[in-house]
Scaffold this motif. Sequence first.
Motif, short mmCIF file in Angstrom:
data_model
loop_
_atom_site.label_atom_id
_atom_site.label_comp_id
_atom_site.label_asym_id
_atom_site.label_seq_id
_atom_site.Cartn_x
_atom_site.Cartn_y
_atom_site.Cartn_z
N GLY A 71 0.81 -1.03 0.09
CA GLY A 71 -0.05 0.07 0.36
C GLY A 71 0.97 1.22 0.09
N GLN A 72 0.06 1.91 0.35
CA GLN A 72 1.22 4.12 0.13
C GLN A 72 0.45 4.61 1.24
N HIS A 73 0.05 3.89 2.10
CA HIS A 73 -0.53 4.90 3.39
C HIS A 73 -0.58 4.45 4.86
N PRO A 74 1.08 5.34 5.18
CA PRO A 74 1.76 4.74 6.43
C PRO A 74 1.22 3.94 7.04
N GLN A 75 0.33 5.20 7.66
CA GLN A 75 -0.58 4.78 8.77
C GLN A 75 -2.25 3.41 8.94
N TRP A 76 -2.59 3.46 7.54
CA TRP A 76 -2.78 1.97 7.25
C TRP A 76 -2.26 0.85 7.08
N LEU A 77 -1.33 1.13 6.99
CA LEU A 77 -0.65 -0.10 6.85
C LEU A 77 0.59 -0.40 8.27
N ALA A 78 0.50 0.48 9.03
CA ALA A 78 0.68 0.18 10.48
C ALA A 78 -0.56 -0.11 11.26
N GLU A 79 -1.63 0.28 11.07
CA GLU A 79 -2.64 -0.24 11.95
C GLU A 79 -2.48 -1.55 11.69
N ASN A 80 -2.39 -1.86 10.54
CA ASN A 80 -2.50 -3.65 10.10
C ASN A 80 -1.87 -4.68 9.59
N ALA A 81 -0.56 -4.08 9.92
CA ALA A 81 0.58 -4.66 10.43
C ALA A 81 0.02 -5.26 12.18
N VAL A 82 0.58 -4.45 12.73
CA VAL A 82 -0.29 -4.57 14.37
C VAL A 82 -0.88 -5.85 14.32
N LEU A 83 -2.63 -5.42 13.29
CA LEU A 83 -3.13 -6.59 13.72
C LEU A 83 -2.86 -7.87 12.93
N ALA A 84 -1.98 -8.25 12.03
CA ALA A 84 -1.80 -8.73 11.64
C ALA A 84 -0.28 -10.32 12.75
N THR A 85 0.47 -8.56 13.30
CA THR A 85 1.40 -9.46 14.24
C THR A 85 0.06 -10.11 15.87
N GLU A 86 -0.80 -9.02 15.87
CA GLU A 86 -1.50 -9.44 17.18
C GLU A 86 -2.54 -11.10 16.47
N LEU A 87 -2.77 -11.92 15.58
CA LEU A 87 -3.57 -12.71 15.01
C LEU A 87 -2.33 -13.70 14.84
N GLY A 88 -1.08 -13.91 15.21
CA GLY A 88 -0.20 -14.38 14.82
C GLY A 88 0.98 -14.18 13.65
N SER A 89 1.02 -13.56 12.93
CA SER A 89 1.90 -12.97 11.77
C SER A 89 3.73 -13.11 12.47
N PRO A 90 4.37 -13.91 11.82
CA PRO A 90 5.71 -14.17 12.59
C PRO A 90 6.49 -12.48 12.11
N GLY A 91 5.96 -11.65 12.08
CA GLY A 91 6.82 -10.27 11.35
C GLY A 91 6.01 -9.98 10.71
N ILE A 92 6.42 -9.41 10.17
CA ILE A 92 5.34 -8.28 8.90
C ILE A 92 6.83 -7.90 7.43
N ASP A 93 6.18 -7.73 6.64
CA ASP A 93 7.13 -7.42 4.85
C ASP A 93 5.61 -6.60 4.08
N ILE A 94 7.27 -5.91 3.92
CA ILE A 94 6.06 -4.81 3.59
C ILE A 94 6.73 -4.53 1.60
N ASN A 95 5.91 -4.97 0.67
CA ASN A 95 6.40 -4.65 -0.82
C ASN A 95 6.65 -3.57 -1.29
N PHE A 96 7.64 -3.96 -1.84
CA PHE A 96 7.94 -2.10 -3.01
C PHE A 96 8.79 -2.92 -3.75
N GLY A 97 8.44 -4.29 -4.80
CA GLY A 97 8.85 -4.13 -5.70
C GLY A 97 7.83 -5.34 -6.96
N CYS A 98 6.46 -4.98 -6.31
CA CYS A 98 5.57 -5.95 -7.31
C CYS A 98 5.70 -4.90 -8.30
N PRO A 99 5.92 -5.72 -10.02
CA PRO A 99 6.26 -4.70 -10.63
C PRO A 99 4.48 -4.94 -11.21
N ALA A 100 3.84 -5.38 -10.72
CA ALA A 100 2.34 -5.07 -11.89
C ALA A 100 1.54 -4.08 -11.93
#
Length: 327
Positions: A83-112
């Motif tokens: 995504g492109q919006h820092p705060q929304w990415l941050a809030e969703n990152a927190v949720l994903a880790t609370e649900l059990g994700s071992p860390g978070i990866d941010i995609n800056f490479g998709c060429p689609a």
Amino acid sequence: MSSPLSSLTVSPGRVILAPMEGVLDSLLREILTAVNHYDLCVTEFVRVVDQLLTRKTLYRLCPELLHGGKTTSGTPVRVQLLGQHPQWLAENAVLATELGSPGIDINFGCPARRVNNSCGGAALLKEPESIYRILRTVRDALPAEQLLSAKVRLGWSSPDECHEIIDAVIQGGAGELAIHARTKEDGYKADAIKWEWINTLRPKINIPLIANGEIWNAADAMRCRQITGCNDLMVGRGALQLPNLGAVIAKNATAMMWSEVMGLLLQYADAALQQPRSDYLPSRLKQWLVFLKQQYPEAAELFMSIRTVHDTSAFVEQLNAAKTKRA
């Protein structure tokens, strides 16, 4: 006199299964991690726009969250956000880790193109300041013990752009970085791979570095490690072409026989049929066969026999008939 490559000694490191949007779904992650040694998987990207995603959405895209963030075989699965919006990415990152994700990866490479047109993925390579703001905001929101990683390309149009990009990643607080050794405009052209650029960048990178791109077999893995100086590798399309590529690289395993690959195709079909919707099954397995036929002549034959079959039941019947014929 020995060559520069032969004089290098690079210790084996991690082998990571790359995210491939629309390809490496949870069913395929389950199958491939069961027959390989993978140290980590990264999910297909989860698109974040302007809202907090529901738990149901994250569980659908990463059902491994329901099992401690791991596949059945025990491979950790890290959620990737785009995504492109820092705060929304941050809030969703927190949720994903609370649900059990071992860390978070941010995609800056998709060429689609559809992703880049909405200012996501590789489009952000043109805006290192945005990369910094996203990573810094996500890093500040996550608990200290949660790893934040990033996946980038060398640049949009020129690898010379990579220096600012890498600075943004490191200053943004990422704790791990995967570099796909091509620019966005390079796409996936084999002759455009630039492993040597990763080696040039390595001295200025003080976090674990993962090399990605054009690794199809054990020889490629060895050359990539030698040229880049990276112990850790990420494999994507090669893992579809040779389903036990992870084991071939990490354990010196023998390439899988076609009869075993057929078993994996049927295993995927059986698992997909248990899903609420399975109408995507023919197109998904045809997609996999396109990769497999680069390694297995039998895959090309099977693809030709089923390429016009769209009905799911008829498709599975054809797969079973093909297996019986080969038995």
